[in-house]
Motif scaffolding. Structure first.
Motif, PDB file in Angstrom:
ATOM      1  N   GLU A   1      42.281 -14.912  45.400  1.00 22.96           N
ATOM      2  CA  GLU A   1      43.537 -14.460  45.984  1.00 22.96           C
ATOM      3  C   GLU A   1      44.632 -15.483  45.718  1.00 22.96           C
ATOM      4  OE1 GLU A   1      43.081 -12.992  49.962  1.00 22.96           O
ATOM      5  OE2 GLU A   1      41.193 -12.039  49.456  1.00 22.96           O
ATOM      6  N   SER A   2      45.122 -16.173  46.737  1.00 23.07           N
ATOM      7  CA  SER A   2      46.225 -17.109  46.530  1.00 23.07           C
ATOM      8  C   SER A   2      45.756 -18.567  46.559  1.00 23.07           C
ATOM      9  CB  SER A   2      47.315 -16.891  47.570  1.00 23.07           C
ATOM     10  OG  SER A   2      46.788 -17.128  48.856  1.00 23.07           O
ATOM     11  N   ILE A   3      44.479 -18.795  46.313  1.00 26.68           N
ATOM     12  CA  ILE A   3      43.921 -20.152  46.270  1.00 26.68           C
ATOM     13  C   ILE A   3      43.343 -20.409  44.882  1.00 26.68           C
ATOM     14  CG2 ILE A   3      42.193 -21.730  47.229  1.00 26.68           C
ATOM     15  CD1 ILE A   3      44.351 -21.027  49.240  1.00 26.68           C
TER      16      ILE A   3
ATOM     17  N   GLU B   1      31.034 -38.104  41.725  1.00 25.09           N
ATOM     18  CA  GLU B   1      30.895 -37.207  42.866  1.00 25.09           C
ATOM     19  C   GLU B   1      31.675 -35.933  42.567  1.00 25.09           C
ATOM     20  OE1 GLU B   1      32.514 -40.298  43.474  1.00 25.09           O
ATOM     21  OE2 GLU B   1      30.620 -41.315  43.751  1.00 25.09           O
ATOM     22  N   PRO B   2      31.521 -34.897  43.396  1.00 19.98           N
ATOM     23  CA  PRO B   2      32.346 -33.702  43.192  1.00 19.98           C
ATOM     24  C   PRO B   2      33.831 -34.068  43.219  1.00 19.98           C
ATOM     25  CG  PRO B   2      30.626 -33.257  44.782  1.00 19.98           C
ATOM     26  CD  PRO B   2      30.581 -34.731  44.489  1.00 19.98           C
ATOM     27  N   CYS B   3      34.572 -33.527  42.289  1.00 21.44           N
ATOM     28  CA  CYS B   3      35.989 -33.854  42.121  1.00 21.44           C
ATOM     29  C   CYS B   3      36.759 -32.540  42.011  1.00 21.44           C
ATOM     30  CB  CYS B   3      36.117 -34.647  40.831  1.00 21.44           C
ATOM     31  SG  CYS B   3      37.251 -35.986  40.875  1.00 21.44           S
ATOM     32  N   LYS B   4      37.388 -32.103  43.106  1.00 22.87           N
ATOM     33  CA  LYS B   4      38.082 -30.816  43.104  1.00 22.87           C
ATOM     34  C   LYS B   4      39.442 -30.937  43.766  1.00 22.87           C
ATOM     35  CE  LYS B   4      33.884 -28.071  43.173  1.00 22.87           C
ATOM     36  NZ  LYS B   4      33.252 -26.843  43.612  1.00 22.87           N
ATOM     37  N   GLU B   5      40.335 -30.036  43.361  1.00 20.76           N
ATOM     38  CA  GLU B   5      41.658 -29.940  43.966  1.00 20.76           C
ATOM     39  C   GLU B   5      41.920 -28.482  44.317  1.00 20.76           C
ATOM     40  OE1 GLU B   5      44.049 -33.506  41.687  1.00 20.76           O
ATOM     41  OE2 GLU B   5      44.131 -31.499  40.827  1.00 20.76           O
ATOM     42  N   LYS B   6      42.599 -28.268  45.449  1.00 18.04           N
ATOM     43  CA  LYS B   6      42.916 -26.921  45.891  1.00 18.04           C
ATOM     44  C   LYS B   6      44.435 -26.735  45.827  1.00 18.04           C
ATOM     45  CE  LYS B   6      40.550 -25.299  49.372  1.00 18.04           C
ATOM     46  NZ  LYS B   6      40.067 -24.973  50.740  1.00 18.04           N
ATOM     47  N   TYR B   7      44.859 -25.619  45.228  1.00 18.77           N
ATOM     48  CA  TYR B   7      46.271 -25.309  45.061  1.00 18.77           C
ATOM     49  C   TYR B   7      46.588 -23.987  45.737  1.00 18.77           C
ATOM     50  CZ  TYR B   7      46.400 -28.809  41.331  1.00 18.77           C
ATOM     51  OH  TYR B   7      46.341 -29.979  40.610  1.00 18.77           O
ATOM     52  N   THR B   8      47.824 -23.845  46.203  1.00 17.65           N
ATOM     53  CA  THR B   8      48.296 -22.564  46.707  1.00 17.65           C
ATOM     54  C   THR B   8      49.472 -22.113  45.851  1.00 17.65           C
ATOM     55  OG1 THR B   8      49.710 -23.643  48.339  1.00 17.65           O
ATOM     56  CG2 THR B   8      47.556 -22.910  49.085  1.00 17.65           C
ATOM     57  N   LYS B   9      49.604 -20.810  45.714  1.00 23.44           N
ATOM     58  CA  LYS B   9      50.654 -20.227  44.886  1.00 23.44           C
ATOM     59  C   LYS B   9      51.989 -20.350  45.602  1.00 23.44           C
ATOM     60  CE  LYS B   9      50.896 -16.659  41.484  1.00 23.44           C
ATOM     61  NZ  LYS B   9      50.243 -15.510  40.937  1.00 23.44           N
ATOM     62  N   ILE B  10      53.005 -20.843  44.875  1.00 24.11           N
ATOM     63  CA  ILE B  10      54.329 -20.997  45.476  1.00 24.11           C
ATOM     64  C   ILE B  10      55.357 -20.097  44.808  1.00 24.11           C
ATOM     65  CG2 ILE B  10      53.948 -23.314  46.339  1.00 24.11           C
ATOM     66  CD1 ILE B  10      55.420 -24.405  43.878  1.00 24.11           C
TER      67      ILE B  10
ATOM     68  N   LEU C   1      50.212 -23.324  29.844  1.00 27.19           N
ATOM     69  CA  LEU C   1      50.534 -23.878  31.148  1.00 27.19           C
ATOM     70  C   LEU C   1      51.342 -25.150  30.980  1.00 27.19           C
ATOM     71  CD1 LEU C   1      48.518 -26.552  31.988  1.00 27.19           C
ATOM     72  CD2 LEU C   1      46.862 -24.732  31.674  1.00 27.19           C
ATOM     73  N   LYS C   2      52.088 -25.506  32.024  1.00 28.48           N
ATOM     74  CA  LYS C   2      52.842 -26.759  32.060  1.00 28.48           C
ATOM     75  C   LYS C   2      52.611 -27.406  33.409  1.00 28.48           C
ATOM     76  CE  LYS C   2      56.531 -25.757  28.853  1.00 28.48           C
ATOM     77  NZ  LYS C   2      57.964 -25.736  28.600  1.00 28.48           N
ATOM     78  N   THR C   3      52.572 -28.733  33.408  1.00 28.10           N
ATOM     79  CA  THR C   3      52.379 -29.478  34.642  1.00 28.10           C
ATOM     80  C   THR C   3      53.470 -30.538  34.776  1.00 28.10           C
ATOM     81  OG1 THR C   3      51.017 -31.225  33.700  1.00 28.10           O
ATOM     82  CG2 THR C   3      49.889 -29.213  34.368  1.00 28.10           C
ATOM     83  N   ASN C   4      53.667 -31.007  35.977  1.00 24.85           N
ATOM     84  CA  ASN C   4      54.646 -32.071  36.184  1.00 24.85           C
ATOM     85  C   ASN C   4      54.003 -33.452  36.207  1.00 24.85           C
ATOM     86  OD1 ASN C   4      53.385 -31.760  38.670  1.00 24.85           O
ATOM     87  ND2 ASN C   4      55.245 -32.123  39.835  1.00 24.85           N
ATOM     88  N   VAL C   5      52.681 -33.516  36.079  1.00 24.49           N
ATOM     89  CA  VAL C   5      51.944 -34.780  36.019  1.00 24.49           C
ATOM     90  C   VAL C   5      50.852 -34.658  34.959  1.00 24.49           C
ATOM     91  CG1 VAL C   5      52.322 -35.339  38.448  1.00 24.49           C
ATOM     92  CG2 VAL C   5      50.291 -34.089  37.790  1.00 24.49           C
ATOM     93  N   SER C   6      50.265 -35.787  34.594  1.00 24.79           N
ATOM     94  CA  SER C   6      49.174 -35.770  33.612  1.00 24.79           C
ATOM     95  C   SER C   6      47.849 -35.438  34.284  1.00 24.79           C
ATOM     96  CB  SER C   6      49.063 -37.131  32.929  1.00 24.79           C
ATOM     97  OG  SER C   6      47.950 -37.133  32.068  1.00 24.79           O
ATOM     98  N   TYR C   7      47.037 -34.668  33.603  1.00 27.23           N
ATOM     99  CA  TYR C   7      45.687 -34.352  34.074  1.00 27.23           C
ATOM    100  C   TYR C   7      44.634 -35.093  33.259  1.00 27.23           C
ATOM    101  CZ  TYR C   7      47.247 -30.827  37.311  1.00 27.23           C
ATOM    102  OH  TYR C   7      47.820 -30.192  38.384  1.00 27.23           O
ATOM    103  N   CYS C   8      45.071 -36.015  32.423  1.00 26.41           N
ATOM    104  CA  CYS C   8      44.151 -36.767  31.589  1.00 26.41           C
ATOM    105  C   CYS C   8      43.690 -38.020  32.323  1.00 26.41           C
ATOM    106  CB  CYS C   8      44.819 -37.133  30.274  1.00 26.41           C
ATOM    107  SG  CYS C   8      45.295 -35.680  29.324  1.00 26.41           S
TER     108      CYS C   8
ATOM    109  N   VAL D   1      49.118 -16.376  36.766  1.00 18.73           N
ATOM    110  CA  VAL D   1      50.495 -16.573  36.316  1.00 18.73           C
ATOM    111  C   VAL D   1      51.405 -16.903  37.500  1.00 18.73           C
ATOM    112  CG1 VAL D   1      52.501 -15.445  35.267  1.00 18.73           C
ATOM    113  CG2 VAL D   1      50.236 -15.136  34.272  1.00 18.73           C
ATOM    114  N   GLY D   2      52.173 -17.976  37.357  1.00 23.40           N
ATOM    115  CA  GLY D   2      53.090 -18.428  38.394  1.00 23.40           C
ATOM    116  C   GLY D   2      52.932 -19.913  38.634  1.00 23.40           C
ATOM    117  N   LYS D   3      53.591 -20.406  39.688  1.00 21.82           N
ATOM    118  CA  LYS D   3      53.538 -21.830  40.039  1.00 21.82           C
ATOM    119  C   LYS D   3      52.556 -22.058  41.172  1.00 21.82           C
ATOM    120  CE  LYS D   3      58.130 -23.277  38.670  1.00 21.82           C
ATOM    121  NZ  LYS D   3      59.392 -23.889  39.090  1.00 21.82           N
TER     122      LYS D   3
END
Length: 130
Positions: free
Chosen positions: A107-109, A120-129, A62-69, A26-28
């Motif tokens: 944790e925060s990742i 190929e592997p397709c991943k994204e890493k996010y940090t909590k803001i 959840l809500k996003t500011n861009v499309s994930y499709c 939960v969070g951004k």
């Protein structure tokens, strides 16, 4: 009888006052790294400077500011979806059946994995803001 009622009242009061444990999701979250893999399995996360943000809510939405499709022409349009902590799954309304995206949180990742969208592997890493 009074002691029994008092005991019952105290236990009920204590249970009502305990906070529910908030999901760590939960969070951004802001995108900070993308996995770049040339196809040999030796890819590494590369830092990015994008404004891609996902916000998770207590109710499993959840809500996003861009499309994930993957097939959306305009990726700048935000979208809503759901998530399931038990199955570590994000569900986006890309098609009639939805687009299922795996995630893991440490944790925060937050790491999002797109298993069906890339060869190929397709991943994204996010940090909590927030």
């Amino acid at each position: 009888m009074k002691k029994l009622l008092l005991c019952f009242f105290v236990i009920t009061f204590c249970n009502a006052c305990t906070k529910k444990k908030k999901s760590p999701l939960v969070g951004k979250w802001k995108l900070t790294h993308v996995l770049v893999d040339p196809g040999n399995g030796k890819g590494a996360f590369q830092k990015v400077n994008q404004k891609k943000v996902i916000e998770f809510f207590d109710d499993g939405t959840l809500k996003t500011n861009v499309s994930y499709c993957p097939l959306d022409d305009d990726k700048t349009i935000g979208m809503s979806g759901t998530y399931n902590m038990n199955h570590t799954l994000l569900i986006m309304p890309c098609t009639s059946s939805g687009s299922k995206i795996n995630f893991e949180i440490n944790e925060s990742i937050l790491i999002i994995d797109y298993p069906t969208q890339c060869m190929e592997p397709c991943k994204e890493k996010y940090t909590k803001i927030d």
